[in-house]
Design an enzyme around this catalytic site. Structure first.
Site, short mmCIF file in Angstrom:
data_model
loop_
_atom_site.label_atom_id
_atom_site.label_comp_id
_atom_site.label_asym_id
_atom_site.label_seq_id
_atom_site.Cartn_x
_atom_site.Cartn_y
_atom_site.Cartn_z
N LYS A 71 -6.63 -17.56 -10.80
CA LYS A 71 -6.22 -17.69 -9.40
C LYS A 71 -5.05 -18.64 -9.15
O LYS A 71 -4.32 -18.47 -8.18
CB LYS A 71 -7.40 -18.12 -8.53
N ASN A 92 -6.22 -14.96 -4.62
CA ASN A 92 -7.25 -14.05 -5.14
C ASN A 92 -6.91 -12.58 -4.86
O ASN A 92 -7.68 -11.70 -5.23
CB ASN A 92 -8.64 -14.39 -4.56
N ASP A 107 -10.64 -15.63 0.02
CA ASP A 107 -11.89 -16.36 -0.24
C ASP A 107 -12.30 -17.19 0.99
O ASP A 107 -13.48 -17.29 1.31
CB ASP A 107 -11.72 -17.29 -1.44
#
Ligand code: ATR
Length: 276
Positions: A71, A92, A107
């Protein structure tokens, strides 16, 4: 599903593979929406991430989810990274837009929407346990929704650094939980993952708060069971994952994601052992 000449390809890069329910979840969503698209998992070791991203660009993959451990490393490989992902320090989701690879982060939205199933967040006092990447996303999201945030971590210095950088009001060790105002508790540590353990003692969980656990395997972690026994409301990590995935689908297609379909596919993939 019929794969043909015009089928769009999406996927997830992660390492090691085998621990992802994302293909099950997204393929179920594509089917429910009638999209001519397929979603696959790519096991890419860190040393080959740059080649994988170049390959995704050349092949015209529509969207690439980026999971552990890539990431942060993916950021310099992209054409553009949005402001939120830069602030969180992690991408992400990579979406192809007019031939350009654009990085973003869903996220934080997953964490916020999972909590919002149970409570509004503005003005609430939230405590985030942990100081890794998941904690950064949660703190960003809670601040964006107007919550007052404390960060508690086994290594208190990491909590302090994160709090300072992302604008949380307090930081300290995990043991400070009983002395920390808490309407909303979010566990982002790995404690409880495939083990019957909790990052905090049951007695430290405030009755009446809402508890979200990033750990989704097992679905009912020790932390969530303790929370319910204390009269708190529990939100399983499944919702964090499903809702961040739903936001990825919205980014790429603009369609309203079929949340219940995705959640059911997520459960079925766990039950069949297709991915943990
Ligand atoms: P991620 O990026 O997935 O959030 P990470 O960066 O590896 O993961 O962070 C893991 C978090 O779990 C950290 O906050 C870690 O605490 P430390 O910063 O003190 O290492 C926490 N963690 C891991 N194992 C733990 C344990 N046994 N007890 C308490 N906290 C733990």
């Amino acid at each position: 599903m019929r794969i043909g000449a015009h089928t769009a390809t999406c996927g997830i890069v992660l390492h090691p593979a085998g621990h992802t329910r994302s293909p099950a979840m997204h393929n179920a969503a594509f089917a429910a929406l009638g999209l001519d698209a397929v979603y696959v998992a790519f096991d890419v070791p860190p040393a080959r991430l740059a080649e994988a991203v170049a390959g995704a660009r050349a092949l015209g993959l529509r969207q690439l989810a980026v999971s552990i451990p890539h990431k942060e490393a993916v950021i310099p490989l992209l054409d553009e990274v949005d402001e939120t992902a830069r602030r969180i320090g992690a991408v992400n989701t990579v979406t192809l837009r007019d031939g350009r690879l654009v990085g973003s982060n869903t996220d934080w939205i997953g964490a916020v929407r999972a909590l919002e199933r149970e409570t509004p967040l503005a003005g609430r006092r939230a405590v985030v346990l942990g100081a890794g990447g998941a904690a950064r996303a949660a703190v960003y999201g809670l601040r964006a929704r107007g919550a007052h945030v404390s960060v508690l971590n086994r290594t208190a210095a990491r909590a302090e650094a994160l709090a300072k950088e992302l604008g949380a009001e307090r930081a300290g060790p995990l043991a400070a939980l009983p002395d920390t105002p808490c309407d909303v508790l979010v566990n982002t540590t790995s404690v409880g993952l495939r083990e019957d353990a909790s990052p905090v003692p049951a007695g430290a969980i405030p009755a009446g708060c809402v508890v979200l656990d990033a750990v989704y395997d097992p679905p009912h972690t020790r932390l969530l069971r303790d929370a319910e026994a204390r009269g708190a409301r529990a939100v399983g990590g499944k919702w964090w994952l499903v809702l961040q995935g739903a936001e990825q689908l919205r980014l790429w297609t603009g369609c309203e994601p079929p949340i219940e379909v995705m959640a059911a596919a997520f459960d079925a993939a766990g039950a069949s052992g297709a991915g943990r």
